[in-house]
Design a protein around this motif. Structure first.
Motif, PDB file in Angstrom:
ATOM      1  N   GLN A 132       0.821  -1.204   0.000  1.00  0.00           N
ATOM      2  CA  GLN A 132       0.000   0.000   0.000  1.00  0.00           C
ATOM      3  C   GLN A 132       0.861   1.262   0.000  1.00  0.00           C
ATOM      4  O   GLN A 132       0.519   2.246  -0.652  1.00  0.00           O
ATOM      5  CB  GLN A 132      -0.950  -0.005   1.197  1.00  0.00           C
ATOM      6  CG  GLN A 132      -2.038  -1.033   1.048  1.00  0.00           C
ATOM      7  CD  GLN A 132      -3.150  -0.820   2.058  1.00  0.00           C
ATOM      8  OE1 GLN A 132      -3.265   0.219   2.679  1.00  0.00           O
ATOM      9  NE2 GLN A 132      -3.985  -1.826   2.209  1.00  0.00           N
ATOM     10  N   ILE A 133       1.970   1.229   0.718  1.00  0.00           N
ATOM     11  CA  ILE A 133       2.874   2.384   0.731  1.00  0.00           C
ATOM     12  C   ILE A 133       3.466   2.583  -0.660  1.00  0.00           C
ATOM     13  O   ILE A 133       3.605   3.714  -1.133  1.00  0.00           O
ATOM     14  CB  ILE A 133       3.968   2.211   1.801  1.00  0.00           C
ATOM     15  CG1 ILE A 133       3.338   2.130   3.199  1.00  0.00           C
ATOM     16  CG2 ILE A 133       4.971   3.356   1.738  1.00  0.00           C
ATOM     17  CD1 ILE A 133       4.289   1.722   4.302  1.00  0.00           C
ATOM     18  N   ALA A 134       3.789   1.484  -1.339  1.00  0.00           N
ATOM     19  CA  ALA A 134       4.320   1.564  -2.707  1.00  0.00           C
ATOM     20  C   ALA A 134       3.294   2.187  -3.649  1.00  0.00           C
ATOM     21  O   ALA A 134       3.660   2.919  -4.572  1.00  0.00           O
ATOM     22  CB  ALA A 134       4.724   0.182  -3.203  1.00  0.00           C
ATOM     23  N   GLU A 135       2.008   1.928  -3.413  1.00  0.00           N
ATOM     24  CA  GLU A 135       0.962   2.550  -4.236  1.00  0.00           C
ATOM     25  C   GLU A 135       1.010   4.071  -4.090  1.00  0.00           C
ATOM     26  O   GLU A 135       0.860   4.799  -5.075  1.00  0.00           O
ATOM     27  CB  GLU A 135      -0.421   2.046  -3.817  1.00  0.00           C
ATOM     28  CG  GLU A 135      -0.712   0.619  -4.195  1.00  0.00           C
ATOM     29  CD  GLU A 135      -2.038   0.122  -3.634  1.00  0.00           C
ATOM     30  OE1 GLU A 135      -2.806   0.928  -3.061  1.00  0.00           O
ATOM     31  OE2 GLU A 135      -2.305  -1.086  -3.779  1.00  0.00           O
ATOM     32  N   VAL A 136       1.221   4.560  -2.881  1.00  0.00           N
ATOM     33  CA  VAL A 136       1.299   6.005  -2.646  1.00  0.00           C
ATOM     34  C   VAL A 136       2.503   6.584  -3.378  1.00  0.00           C
ATOM     35  O   VAL A 136       2.391   7.598  -4.077  1.00  0.00           O
ATOM     36  CB  VAL A 136       1.370   6.318  -1.132  1.00  0.00           C
ATOM     37  CG1 VAL A 136       1.566   7.809  -0.896  1.00  0.00           C
ATOM     38  CG2 VAL A 136       0.128   5.819  -0.421  1.00  0.00           C
ATOM     39  N   VAL A 137       3.652   5.934  -3.248  1.00  0.00           N
ATOM     40  CA  VAL A 137       4.868   6.415  -3.927  1.00  0.00           C
ATOM     41  C   VAL A 137       4.648   6.422  -5.430  1.00  0.00           C
ATOM     42  O   VAL A 137       4.942   7.405  -6.114  1.00  0.00           O
ATOM     43  CB  VAL A 137       6.090   5.549  -3.554  1.00  0.00           C
ATOM     44  CG1 VAL A 137       7.304   5.925  -4.389  1.00  0.00           C
ATOM     45  CG2 VAL A 137       6.402   5.671  -2.065  1.00  0.00           C
ATOM     46  N   ARG A 138       4.100   5.339  -5.953  1.00  0.00           N
ATOM     47  CA  ARG A 138       3.843   5.235  -7.397  1.00  0.00           C
ATOM     48  C   ARG A 138       2.902   6.335  -7.874  1.00  0.00           C
ATOM     49  O   ARG A 138       3.163   7.002  -8.870  1.00  0.00           O
ATOM     50  CB  ARG A 138       3.251   3.861  -7.699  1.00  0.00           C
ATOM     51  CG  ARG A 138       2.844   3.668  -9.158  1.00  0.00           C
ATOM     52  CD  ARG A 138       1.900   2.516  -9.332  1.00  0.00           C
ATOM     53  NE  ARG A 138       0.624   2.816  -8.691  1.00  0.00           N
ATOM     54  CZ  ARG A 138      -0.248   1.900  -8.299  1.00  0.00           C
ATOM     55  NH1 ARG A 138      -0.001   0.620  -8.469  1.00  0.00           N
ATOM     56  NH2 ARG A 138      -1.386   2.255  -7.721  1.00  0.00           N
ATOM     57  N   ASP A 139       1.800   6.540  -7.150  1.00  0.00           N
ATOM     58  CA  ASP A 139       0.799   7.511  -7.583  1.00  0.00           C
ATOM     59  C   ASP A 139       1.295   8.949  -7.491  1.00  0.00           C
ATOM     60  O   ASP A 139       0.897   9.794  -8.294  1.00  0.00           O
ATOM     61  CB  ASP A 139      -0.486   7.354  -6.767  1.00  0.00           C
ATOM     62  CG  ASP A 139      -1.205   6.034  -7.044  1.00  0.00           C
ATOM     63  OD1 ASP A 139      -0.808   5.328  -8.002  1.00  0.00           O
ATOM     64  OD2 ASP A 139      -2.141   5.718  -6.301  1.00  0.00           O
ATOM     65  N   LEU A 140       2.144   9.247  -6.530  1.00  0.00           N
ATOM     66  CA  LEU A 140       2.630  10.618  -6.364  1.00  0.00           C
ATOM     67  C   LEU A 140       3.974  10.857  -7.060  1.00  0.00           C
ATOM     68  O   LEU A 140       4.409  11.997  -7.178  1.00  0.00           O
ATOM     69  CB  LEU A 140       2.730  10.974  -4.879  1.00  0.00           C
ATOM     70  CG  LEU A 140       1.402  10.999  -4.126  1.00  0.00           C
ATOM     71  CD1 LEU A 140       1.627  11.311  -2.661  1.00  0.00           C
ATOM     72  CD2 LEU A 140       0.442  12.001  -4.746  1.00  0.00           C
ATOM     73  N   GLN A 141       4.620   9.801  -7.520  1.00  0.00           N
ATOM     74  CA  GLN A 141       5.919   9.918  -8.192  1.00  0.00           C
ATOM     75  C   GLN A 141       5.826  10.770  -9.454  1.00  0.00           C
ATOM     76  O   GLN A 141       6.717  11.540  -9.754  1.00  0.00           O
ATOM     77  CB  GLN A 141       6.437   8.517  -8.561  1.00  0.00           C
ATOM     78  CG  GLN A 141       7.700   8.505  -9.410  1.00  0.00           C
ATOM     79  CD  GLN A 141       8.912   8.981  -8.664  1.00  0.00           C
ATOM     80  OE1 GLN A 141       9.027   8.762  -7.471  1.00  0.00           O
ATOM     81  NE2 GLN A 141       9.820   9.641  -9.346  1.00  0.00           N
ATOM     82  N   ARG A 142       4.735  10.677 -10.163  1.00  0.00           N
ATOM     83  CA  ARG A 142       4.589  11.374 -11.442  1.00  0.00           C
ATOM     84  C   ARG A 142       4.838  12.862 -11.323  1.00  0.00           C
ATOM     85  O   ARG A 142       5.315  13.487 -12.250  1.00  0.00           O
ATOM     86  CB  ARG A 142       3.196  11.132 -12.010  1.00  0.00           C
ATOM     87  CG  ARG A 142       2.111  11.700 -11.108  1.00  0.00           C
ATOM     88  CD  ARG A 142       0.730  11.575 -11.641  1.00  0.00           C
ATOM     89  NE  ARG A 142      -0.247  11.916 -10.644  1.00  0.00           N
ATOM     90  CZ  ARG A 142      -0.475  13.144 -10.169  1.00  0.00           C
ATOM     91  NH1 ARG A 142       0.223  14.147 -10.611  1.00  0.00           N
ATOM     92  NH2 ARG A 142      -1.376  13.364  -9.245  1.00  0.00           N
ATOM     93  N   ASN A 143       4.497  13.461 -10.164  1.00  0.00           N
ATOM     94  CA  ASN A 143       4.651  14.900  -9.995  1.00  0.00           C
ATOM     95  C   ASN A 143       5.848  15.284  -9.133  1.00  0.00           C
ATOM     96  O   ASN A 143       6.051  16.465  -8.881  1.00  0.00           O
ATOM     97  CB  ASN A 143       3.395  15.490  -9.333  1.00  0.00           C
ATOM     98  CG  ASN A 143       2.208  15.470 -10.259  1.00  0.00           C
ATOM     99  OD1 ASN A 143       2.379  15.383 -11.472  1.00  0.00           O
ATOM    100  ND2 ASN A 143       1.023  15.532  -9.707  1.00  0.00           N
ATOM    101  N   ALA A 144       6.593  14.328  -8.656  1.00  0.00           N
ATOM    102  CA  ALA A 144       7.690  14.638  -7.735  1.00  0.00           C
ATOM    103  C   ALA A 144       8.646  15.643  -8.361  1.00  0.00           C
ATOM    104  O   ALA A 144       9.173  15.438  -9.449  1.00  0.00           O
ATOM    105  CB  ALA A 144       8.433  13.372  -7.355  1.00  0.00           C
ATOM    106  N   GLY A 145       8.831  16.755  -7.676  1.00  0.00           N
ATOM    107  CA  GLY A 145       9.759  17.777  -8.144  1.00  0.00           C
ATOM    108  C   GLY A 145       9.191  18.730  -9.170  1.00  0.00           C
ATOM    109  O   GLY A 145       9.865  19.663  -9.592  1.00  0.00           O
TER     110      GLY A 145
END
Length: 190
Positions: A132-145
């Motif tokens: 579930q934590i990986a889902e959060v990272v994956r979903d928010l990675q697209r906008n990181a930075g």
């Protein structure tokens, strides 16, 4: 040799899904000993220091003592409350591969209000479940930075990445920064 003791632990993987819904069957016993790395859902990876006996209200309570070096925190969990508290051993490398596969998947962004998504992301992070934590990272990675990413979105992303990296680092026996870099690379590889 450090003393060891057995406690019941929630089944894995997908341990967070079992937190709600119908009562789950009794969990299998796990052996914990001083020096073992464990995960406490709301605090991340800690180290078992041993077991303490504390007297309270005329009763003896057996407590598992877990320290979290990064937060300079010590947590005492009653041995009989370990399953309901969510304390668990680290995932194995094989079990953690499911989280890495999740990172490599496509982002699933719901078109709901940010406040609702933020609550869902926080709940996933605090579940202690690497998938579930990986889902959060994956979903928010697209906008990181990216400049259009909000401050709260960045905070949740960093919290999820930090929590996931801590467990990955402990499993792979590498430092957390290297683990974080590897996880980001997995997420970008999709």
């Amino acid at each position: 040799m450090p003393p060891s003791f057995a406690v019941r632990s929630p089944g894995r993987p997908g341990f967070a899904e079992a937190q709600s819904g119908p009562p789950r069957p009794p969990a299998a016993k796990i052996e914990l000993k001083a020096g073992d790395h464990v995960v406490y859902p709301t605090h991340g990876v800690g180290t078992v220091q041993g077991i303490e006996i504390i007297e309270a209200a005329g009763m003896e309570l057996h407590m598992i003592v877990v320290t979290f070096e990064e937060n300079r925190m010590t947590l005492r969990v009653p041995v009989n409350k370990v399953p309901t508290a969510g304390l668990r051993k680290l995932f194995t490398q094989k079990e953690f591969e499911a989280a890495i596969d999740t990172l490599k998947g496509r982002a699933r962004i719901k078109r709901t209000m940010w406040s609702r998504r933020a609550q869902e992301y926080e709940a996933k992070i605090n579940s202690g479940d690497p998938i579930q934590i990986a889902e959060v990272v994956r979903d928010l990675q697209r906008n990181a930075g990216q400049p259009d990413q909000s401050f709260s979105e960045r905070q949740i992303y960093e919290q999820a990445l930090e929590r996931l990296a801590a467990e990955y680092a402990a499993i792979e026996k590498i430092d957390k920064l290297t683990a974080s870099d590897q996880l980001v690379a997995f997420a970008k590889a999709s």
